[in-house]
Design a protein around this motif. Structure first.
Motif, PDB file in Angstrom:
ATOM      1  N   LEU A 103      -7.700   0.741  -5.585  1.00  0.00           N
ATOM      2  CA  LEU A 103      -8.661   0.457  -4.527  1.00  0.00           C
ATOM      3  C   LEU A 103      -9.827  -0.367  -5.056  1.00  0.00           C
ATOM      4  CD1 LEU A 103      -9.674   0.778  -1.664  1.00  0.00           C
ATOM      5  CD2 LEU A 103     -10.679   2.965  -2.302  1.00  0.00           C
ATOM      6  N   VAL A 107       1.288   2.534  -3.352  1.00  0.00           N
ATOM      7  CA  VAL A 107       0.101   3.253  -3.801  1.00  0.00           C
ATOM      8  C   VAL A 107       0.124   4.687  -3.271  1.00  0.00           C
ATOM      9  CG1 VAL A 107      -2.419   3.349  -3.672  1.00  0.00           C
ATOM     10  CG2 VAL A 107      -1.270   1.139  -3.926  1.00  0.00           C
ATOM     11  N   LYS A 138      -4.579   5.365  -8.020  1.00  0.00           N
ATOM     12  CA  LYS A 138      -4.992   5.027  -6.660  1.00  0.00           C
ATOM     13  C   LYS A 138      -6.423   4.511  -6.639  1.00  0.00           C
ATOM     14  CE  LYS A 138      -2.029   8.238  -4.019  1.00  0.00           C
ATOM     15  NZ  LYS A 138      -2.030   9.414  -3.107  1.00  0.00           N
ATOM     16  N   TRP A 143       0.812  -1.202   0.000  1.00  0.00           N
ATOM     17  CA  TRP A 143       0.000   0.000   0.000  1.00  0.00           C
ATOM     18  C   TRP A 143       0.856   1.267   0.000  1.00  0.00           C
ATOM     19  CZ3 TRP A 143      -4.552   0.022  -1.829  1.00  0.00           C
ATOM     20  CH2 TRP A 143      -5.364   1.148  -1.701  1.00  0.00           C
ATOM     21  N   LEU A 193      -6.764   6.650   0.516  1.00  0.00           N
ATOM     22  CA  LEU A 193      -5.870   6.849  -0.621  1.00  0.00           C
ATOM     23  C   LEU A 193      -4.967   8.062  -0.481  1.00  0.00           C
ATOM     24  CD1 LEU A 193      -8.545   6.107  -3.351  1.00  0.00           C
ATOM     25  CD2 LEU A 193      -6.573   4.665  -2.810  1.00  0.00           C
TER      26      LEU A 193
END
Lengths: 249, 249
Positions: free
Chosen positions: B164, B151, B160, B148, B199
């Motif tokens: 997700l 990201v 992003k 993550w 995010l």
DNA sequence: GCGCGACTTTGATCAGGATCAAACCCGGTT
DNA sequence: AACCGGGTTTGATCCTGATCAAAGTCGCGC
């Protein structure tokens, strides 16, 4: 990629060295230690050398003795993100999986203490200390990783730099067994580019923000790589965190 | 904060439910299961209710049975970063620590299966399966957390969002025991704001990028919260990752 | 000393998201 | 029906950090 390996070190140092390198065995009995001794060996790498690439088969687990390694991921187009800094006493590898999930690269000259994976796993099943210790360490790392998400997702460039410097300052102090105090100084073990990869920035932004912190008197530089922190509180004040300490990554 | 708690559920379901909820005990013997039964109880929360705040004393560990919870951090000035999504079968809490490191909040209506911490820890020392299973889960979570970071640190807003959606699509398919396939559809369990917090974006940017993906034909929306993915490959193509799958967070 | 290469700093410009603001949608309530 | 409020969309503008470019610093080998 040729490696210097199986370097001779004082075997005792692995368990009693000045940098709390009892990572794996903190609570083991002498005979359990004996069995660990039998399956361990050392490897050394020069700065910049890869230890292992993501996806590679990994026949050992290991623990950092001296130096620094990075754990990182790279996208096809070259964007890379460092996902962890491995400092002395940190653990590398995962019992139960046989390929590495991330690239591991020596950032500085590096020595690691390896254990052959199969016998290590066998040892874990019969020695509950080791599994318990590993669980503890992994949970700590997970917390650190999650703290870092806040840095990556929500902090400004200046706060990111300050956070990184504060973490390195604290860990450095911990390794020397100093309590962090004012006037501390340490070597920056990372290039601007490596810092950028860790913080999700570009190297230019890293350089600019370091200059800005210097201009603001929060830090002083001695050459490019030695940092002096006149007041740790002032530095922490720039991180956006509350004062109480925060994680030691 | 009032809670509905100790909801009656079929006790067998905890271990044999359709959503692989053998999180804690996958390899336990019947008599070991018996001992787990003795120390477990259920709690339920409504969407939006807090389960526990960072720093709170935590007298239990738990495992998500149904619903979704979030793990998050908030800075003094209100910036918040979600550091994990807890879906059914995920574990909450840490043996060996007595305060929670992050806020846990119910995102949807939520039921968790709790174990009193002290007896659970005792059980762990005598039942190596449990520790081993927990280590395995924690290592997986650590890998996910590190994925993550890529990201958060390096991906664009569009990537992003796509990342997700792809993760939710895959986990949703896994829970239904479907192999991810084209034409799949699922409910978005998160508000735009929650997605933004996960995010490291603002809710406006999330909304704009979802609109953009819709306009590009990568996804379709049915209402605000139902998503249809005509082609999973097309979606994954937008994430910046290579095709091979990636992590299931 | 000189030149070379790796790393760093600084400058000018650009652009992706943040911010501020307004309108919209929709289910629930009175 | 009218209203309300939470969540969402869309628009206009701003600003932080990225990008492109050039010059500066330092260590090192010849």
């Amino acid at each position: 990629m040729k490696l210097k390996m199986d370097v001779a070190l004082d075997t005792k140092e692995c368990w009693n060295c000045p940098i709390k390198h009892q990572a794996v065995c903190a609570r083991c009995e002498p005979d359990e230690l004996e069995r660990l001794e039998e399956i361990k060996y050392y490897r050394s790498y020069e700065a910049g050398q890869p230890v292992i690439w993501a996806g590679d088969h990994m026949e050992f687990v290991a623990s950092v003795v001296t130096g620094i390694a990075s754990l990182s991921q790279t996208m096809e187009d070259g964007r890379t993100q460092m996902v962890g800094l491995l400092l002395p006493s940190d653990f590398i590898g995962r019992p139960g999986r046989d390929s590495a999930p991330f690239d591991v690269v020596a950032v500085s000259d590096l020595t690691i203490c390896c254990f052959r994976k199969k016998p290590f796993e066998d040892l874990m099943t019969t020695t509950p200390h080791i599994g318990a210790r590993l669980l503890e360490m992994t949970l700590d790392e997970l917390d650190s990783a999650r703290e870092w998400m806040l840095v990556l997702g929500r902090k400004t460039a200046r706060e990111k730099i300050a956070s990184l410097l504060a973490i390195i300052a604290r860990r450095d102090a911990a390794l020397r067994r100093n309590t962090p105090k004012d006037g501390m100084h340490f070597d920056l073990p990372l290039t601007r580019e490596a810092m950028a990869d860790y913080l999700g920035l570009t190297l230019e932004t890293v350089s600019r923000q370091i200059s800005a912190l210097k201009k603001a008197g929060i830090i002083k530089l001695d050459g490019k790589r030695k940092v002096v922190v006149p007041s740790l509180d002032l530095l922490i004040n720039e991180t956006g965190d509350d004062i109480d300490g925060g994680p030691i990554v």
